[in-house]
Design an enzyme around this catalytic site. Structure first.
Site, mmCIF file in Angstrom:
data_model
loop_
_atom_site.group_PDB
_atom_site.id
_atom_site.type_symbol
_atom_site.label_atom_id
_atom_site.label_comp_id
_atom_site.label_asym_id
_atom_site.label_seq_id
_atom_site.Cartn_x
_atom_site.Cartn_y
_atom_site.Cartn_z
ATOM 1 C CG ASP A 202 42.341 49.666 -13.242
ATOM 2 O OD1 ASP A 202 42.831 48.670 -13.798
ATOM 3 O OD2 ASP A 202 42.991 50.355 -12.439
ATOM 4 C CG ASP B 182 47.503 59.041 -6.182
ATOM 5 O OD1 ASP B 182 47.465 57.793 -6.139
ATOM 6 O OD2 ASP B 182 46.952 59.709 -7.082
ATOM 7 C CG HIS C 271 45.735 55.379 -7.760
ATOM 8 N ND1 HIS C 271 46.569 56.278 -8.372
ATOM 9 C CD2 HIS C 271 45.973 54.197 -8.380
ATOM 10 C CE1 HIS C 271 47.265 55.668 -9.305
ATOM 11 N NE2 HIS C 271 46.935 54.408 -9.329
ATOM 12 C CD GLU D 245 44.250 59.090 -9.721
ATOM 13 O OE1 GLU D 245 44.843 58.776 -8.664
ATOM 14 O OE2 GLU D 245 44.844 59.257 -10.797
HETATM 15 C C1 GLP Z 1 47.898 51.937 -12.190
HETATM 16 C C2 GLP Z 1 46.815 50.880 -12.007
HETATM 17 C C3 GLP Z 1 46.748 50.438 -10.566
HETATM 18 C C4 GLP Z 1 48.141 50.077 -10.063
HETATM 19 C C5 GLP Z 1 49.046 51.291 -10.149
HETATM 20 C C6 GLP Z 1 50.434 51.051 -9.597
HETATM 21 O O1 GLP Z 1 47.460 53.184 -11.811
HETATM 22 N N1 GLP Z 1 45.533 51.353 -12.407
HETATM 23 O O2 GLP Z 1 45.870 49.309 -10.462
HETATM 24 O O3 GLP Z 1 48.063 49.629 -8.744
HETATM 25 O O4 GLP Z 1 49.127 51.636 -11.521
HETATM 26 O O5 GLP Z 1 51.250 50.463 -10.570
HETATM 27 P P1 GLP Z 1 52.678 49.828 -10.253
HETATM 28 O O6 GLP Z 1 52.394 48.526 -9.614
HETATM 29 O O7 GLP Z 1 53.311 49.653 -11.604
HETATM 30 O O8 GLP Z 1 53.394 50.764 -9.381
#
Ligand code: GLP
Length: 261
Positions: free
Chosen positions: A67, A136, A138, A143
């Site tokens: 992404d 949440d 995702h 989302e």
């Molecule tokens: C962002 C990314 C996701 C990732 C999420 C959680 O939203 N787009 O791909 O999984 O963060 O991040 P973290 O691993 O820092 O909690």
């Protein structure tokens, strides 16, 4: 799906790096799908250690981005392309030419999304996709209530995700873009193996809903239940709300060692 409960994030990183190394030994030009966020970092560190020790050769591997923010120039330090350059490409010594990602700075975002799905298909698809999970539920930037059949497209971030990600923008939410390009859930499900990692109690509700709840777009990560080869690697904190935790521990402890994840 298989759920592996590991003692800590470092152990999870080692387990997944081992699976990546085995994949690359089997298929030297494998396409590795990588995620940003703090959670997968131990995987990249453990894989880098294996590469530096000469245990695996990643010189022919290709890297696919999950992404990207819309509107940040590619050279912005917090564009996901820049983050992945720092956290994955540079440590592993992988050339930029082996990197695929959506163009978040494109003037025609719809065309950029379609071009990325076509590039992934043209590369033969993702062999192993690393995923984190949002609080949440995702995955990527899909989302809640993202279509489970969605392809790569533009999405609008929730306020919560922008708050969560403000830490990468000097804690200033006004700097966090509202829009992103993300592989769709359908795109993600096309990968041959999905490995979702989660650490800490803050992810426990999202993990429980994804693993033990119904398949529902309100919890995008629950789509992993539809995949024939999905592995969820969680530490004790992230596993703390699983009702079947003991069952998952028992089955993994008694799995044939040759099988891997
Ligand atoms: C962002 C990314 C996701 C990732 C999420 C959680 O939203 N787009 O791909 O999984 O963060 O991040 P973290 O691993 O820092 O909690």
């Amino acid at each position: 799906m298989e759920v592996v409960i590991v003692p800590d994030a470092k152990a999870g990183g080692e387990l997944v790096a081992q699976a990546l190394a085995e994949l690359v030994r089997r298929k030297p030009d494998a396409v590795l799908g990588v995620a940003t966020g703090s959670t997968p970092l131990p995987v990249y560190e453990a894989l880098t250690a294996k590469v530096r020790a000469g245990a695996v050769d990643v010189s022919r591997v290709r890297i696919a981005q999950l992404d990207e923010y819309v509107g940040l120039p590619a050279e912005h330090p917090e564009s996901y392309r820049s983050v992945l350059r720092r956290e994955v490409l540079a440590p592993l010594g992988i050339d930029e030419a082996a990197f695929m990602g959506p163009d978040g700075a494109a003037s025609d975002i719809v065309a950029a999304c379609q071009a990325y799905d076509a590039a992934l298909a043209g590369a033969g698809g993702v062999d192993l996709q690393i995923l984190g999970i949002g609080t949440d539920g995702h995955i990527g930037f899909n989302e809640p209530c993202s279509s489970l059949a969605s392809r790569t497209r533009i999405k609008t971030l929730t306020e919560q995700t922008r708050v969560d990600n403000a830490r990468f923008f000097d804690g200033d939410i006004t700097q966090v873009p509202h829009h992103v390009i993300t592989q769709g859930i359908g795109t993600i499900l096309d990968a041959r193996h999905l490995v979702l990692l989660a650490s800490g109690e803050g992810k426990a509700d999202a993990v429980a809903a994804s693993v033990e709840g119904p398949v529902a777009s309100v919890c995008p990560a629950s789509a992993l239940q539809l995949h024939p080869h999905a592995t969820v690697v969680v530490d004790e904190g992230a596993a703390s709300k699983l009702k079947l935790g003991d069952y998952f521990r028992y089955t993994f402890a008694n799995k044939p060692a040759w099988q891997g994840i």
